[in-house]
Design a protein around this motif. Structure first.
Motif, mmCIF file in Angstrom:
data_model
loop_
_atom_site.group_PDB
_atom_site.id
_atom_site.type_symbol
_atom_site.label_atom_id
_atom_site.label_comp_id
_atom_site.label_asym_id
_atom_site.label_seq_id
_atom_site.Cartn_x
_atom_site.Cartn_y
_atom_site.Cartn_z
ATOM 1 N N GLY A 179 -29.448 116.003 -51.112
ATOM 2 C CA GLY A 179 -28.497 115.592 -51.221
ATOM 3 C C GLY A 179 -26.897 115.718 -49.934
ATOM 4 O O GLY A 179 -27.392 116.006 -49.152
ATOM 5 N N THR A 180 -25.365 115.010 -50.121
ATOM 6 C CA THR A 180 -24.995 115.817 -49.157
ATOM 7 C C THR A 180 -24.027 116.084 -49.438
ATOM 8 O O THR A 180 -22.866 117.203 -50.094
ATOM 9 N N ARG A 181 -23.920 117.605 -48.301
ATOM 10 C CA ARG A 181 -23.082 118.855 -48.304
ATOM 11 C C ARG A 181 -21.230 118.513 -48.097
ATOM 12 O O ARG A 181 -20.290 117.885 -47.330
ATOM 13 N N GLY A 182 -20.809 119.565 -49.049
ATOM 14 C CA GLY A 182 -19.511 119.271 -49.153
ATOM 15 C C GLY A 182 -19.250 120.803 -48.463
ATOM 16 O O GLY A 182 -20.096 121.630 -48.395
ATOM 17 N N GLN A 183 -17.643 120.730 -47.907
ATOM 18 C CA GLN A 183 -17.078 122.472 -47.890
ATOM 19 C C GLN A 183 -16.741 123.479 -49.175
ATOM 20 O O GLN A 183 -15.895 122.815 -50.132
ATOM 21 N N SER A 184 -17.349 124.164 -49.051
ATOM 22 C CA SER A 184 -17.325 125.469 -50.289
ATOM 23 C C SER A 184 -16.064 125.692 -49.600
ATOM 24 O O SER A 184 -14.785 125.450 -48.466
ATOM 25 N N GLY A 185 -14.983 126.683 -50.540
ATOM 26 C CA GLY A 185 -13.856 127.423 -50.319
ATOM 27 C C GLY A 185 -13.789 128.136 -49.349
ATOM 28 O O GLY A 185 -12.741 128.471 -48.775
ATOM 29 N N TYR A 186 -15.069 129.060 -49.174
ATOM 30 C CA TYR A 186 -15.527 129.999 -47.780
ATOM 31 C C TYR A 186 -14.150 129.138 -46.619
ATOM 32 O O TYR A 186 -14.131 129.812 -45.442
ATOM 33 N N ALA A 187 -14.912 128.156 -46.629
ATOM 34 C CA ALA A 187 -14.294 127.364 -45.052
ATOM 35 C C ALA A 187 -12.562 127.486 -45.043
ATOM 36 O O ALA A 187 -12.303 128.204 -43.178
ATOM 37 N N ALA A 188 -11.770 127.724 -45.913
ATOM 38 C CA ALA A 188 -10.576 128.011 -45.919
ATOM 39 C C ALA A 188 -10.495 128.973 -45.658
ATOM 40 O O ALA A 188 -9.215 129.772 -45.032
ATOM 41 N N PHE A 189 -11.093 129.905 -46.711
ATOM 42 C CA PHE A 189 -11.523 131.458 -46.652
ATOM 43 C C PHE A 189 -11.476 131.913 -45.566
ATOM 44 O O PHE A 189 -10.702 133.086 -44.939
ATOM 45 N N MET A 190 -12.390 131.587 -44.641
ATOM 46 C CA MET A 190 -12.796 132.519 -43.298
ATOM 47 C C MET A 190 -12.313 131.841 -42.342
ATOM 48 O O MET A 190 -12.372 132.172 -40.949
ATOM 49 N N ALA A 191 -11.312 131.088 -42.531
ATOM 50 C CA ALA A 191 -10.907 129.360 -41.328
ATOM 51 C C ALA A 191 -9.699 131.003 -40.026
ATOM 52 O O ALA A 191 -9.719 130.306 -38.916
ATOM 53 N N SER A 192 -9.287 132.099 -40.559
ATOM 54 C CA SER A 192 -8.396 133.339 -39.413
ATOM 55 C C SER A 192 -9.462 133.875 -38.802
ATOM 56 O O SER A 192 -9.107 134.332 -38.530
ATOM 57 N N ASN A 193 -10.883 133.496 -39.305
ATOM 58 C CA ASN A 193 -11.490 134.262 -38.932
ATOM 59 C C ASN A 193 -12.830 134.420 -37.954
ATOM 60 O O ASN A 193 -13.647 133.525 -38.628
ATOM 61 N N PRO A 194 -12.849 134.023 -35.950
ATOM 62 C CA PRO A 194 -13.429 134.057 -35.250
ATOM 63 C C PRO A 194 -14.899 134.061 -35.029
ATOM 64 O O PRO A 194 -15.933 133.217 -35.294
ATOM 65 N N ASP A 195 -15.408 135.130 -36.121
ATOM 66 C CA ASP A 195 -16.573 135.389 -36.411
ATOM 67 C C ASP A 195 -17.337 135.061 -37.379
ATOM 68 O O ASP A 195 -18.832 134.885 -37.334
ATOM 69 N N MET A 196 -16.517 134.555 -37.976
ATOM 70 C CA MET A 196 -17.119 132.996 -39.153
ATOM 71 C C MET A 196 -16.569 132.188 -39.751
ATOM 72 O O MET A 196 -17.431 131.809 -40.369
ATOM 73 N N GLY B 195 -15.956 128.411 -39.814
ATOM 74 C CA GLY B 195 -16.588 127.240 -39.388
ATOM 75 C C GLY B 195 -16.773 125.658 -41.454
ATOM 76 O O GLY B 195 -15.354 126.331 -41.501
ATOM 77 N N ASP B 196 -17.680 125.006 -40.838
ATOM 78 C CA ASP B 196 -17.741 124.028 -42.115
ATOM 79 C C ASP B 196 -18.325 125.324 -43.211
ATOM 80 O O ASP B 196 -17.794 123.783 -44.468
#
Length: 216
Positions: free
Chosen positions: A129-146, A148-149
């Motif tokens: 199947g085709t993967r979409g973005q989980s909510g972690y993409a937005a939740f982790m956006a401000s954390n450079p260590d985490m 990503g897509d």
């Protein structure tokens, strides 16, 4: 152990969805958690199996949603604050998989999530199947260590200070199209309206999780 829920109320031709590893009390196994009380968990996606869709099924879509995430994310694990069970809530997507071939009716444990890594799995087409973005993409956006897509499975990680039992919904849709018109980096906000008018059948299983010691 596995949880079976026949979702006859969801559609005229319901699918039966089975999620592996759910405990007898209805809780996710620790292996399927993104967070434990002491830190990151194994984050293995559970196995998921569903009954064959009705005639005309050309693809499936799978989503895992938590409708119990606090609406105010500033309260998440905030020292000295307890989030009441009746505090306002929002839906948080943990796993989005669209355009699943009609020949695929099961996903093995650990194929869409295995460990906690920066950005999780890449977006785009896979054999299942085709993967979409989980909510972690937005939740982790401000954390450079985490940041990503955050494609693939990202499991339960409710706030440590939340008094609500989180009930995760693993839902599968049988669709009358082989491919949905979705952007390359699609989210639940894209997938939900794209499903409308194409659902032949659907089914759902649920499992719970909490990190607060007072929640059972």
């Amino acid at each position: 152990a596995a949880l079976l829920l026949s979702a006859s109320a969801l559609a005229a031709s319901p699918l039966t969805v089975t999620v592996g590893g759910v405990q007898p009390n209805g809780w996710f196994a620790a292996d399927h958690a993104f967070c434990t009380a002491s830190g990151f968990g194994p984050n293995l996606n559970p196995s998921v199996q569903w009954s064959q869709g009705p005639a005309g099924t050309k693809s499936y879509a799978l989503v895992m949603l938590d409708p119990d995430v606090p609406a105010d994310l500033s309260l998440y694990n905030k020292a000295g604050v307890t989030i009441a069970a009746d505090a306002p809530r929002q839906i948080f997507p943990h796993w989005l998989l669209a355009n699943i071939p009609p020949t695929v009716t099961q996903i093995a444990e650990g194929t869409e999530g295995k460990g906690v890594v920066k950005g999780n799995l890449p977006l785009g087409r896979t054999a299942i199947g085709t993967r979409g973005q989980s909510g972690y993409a937005a939740f982790m956006a401000s954390n450079p260590d985490m940041a990503g897509d955050w494609g693939g499975y990202a499991g339960p990680c409710p706030p440590l200070n939340d008094l609500r039992r989180h009930e995760y919904r693993i839902r599968v849709y049988a669709l009358d199209v082989a491919s949905l018109p979705l952007p390359d980096r699609f989210t639940w906000a894209d997938l939900e309206p794209a499903l409308k008018g194409h659902i032949l059948a659907e089914g759902e299983a649920k499992a719970a999780y909490s990190l607060h010691p007072a929640v059972k």
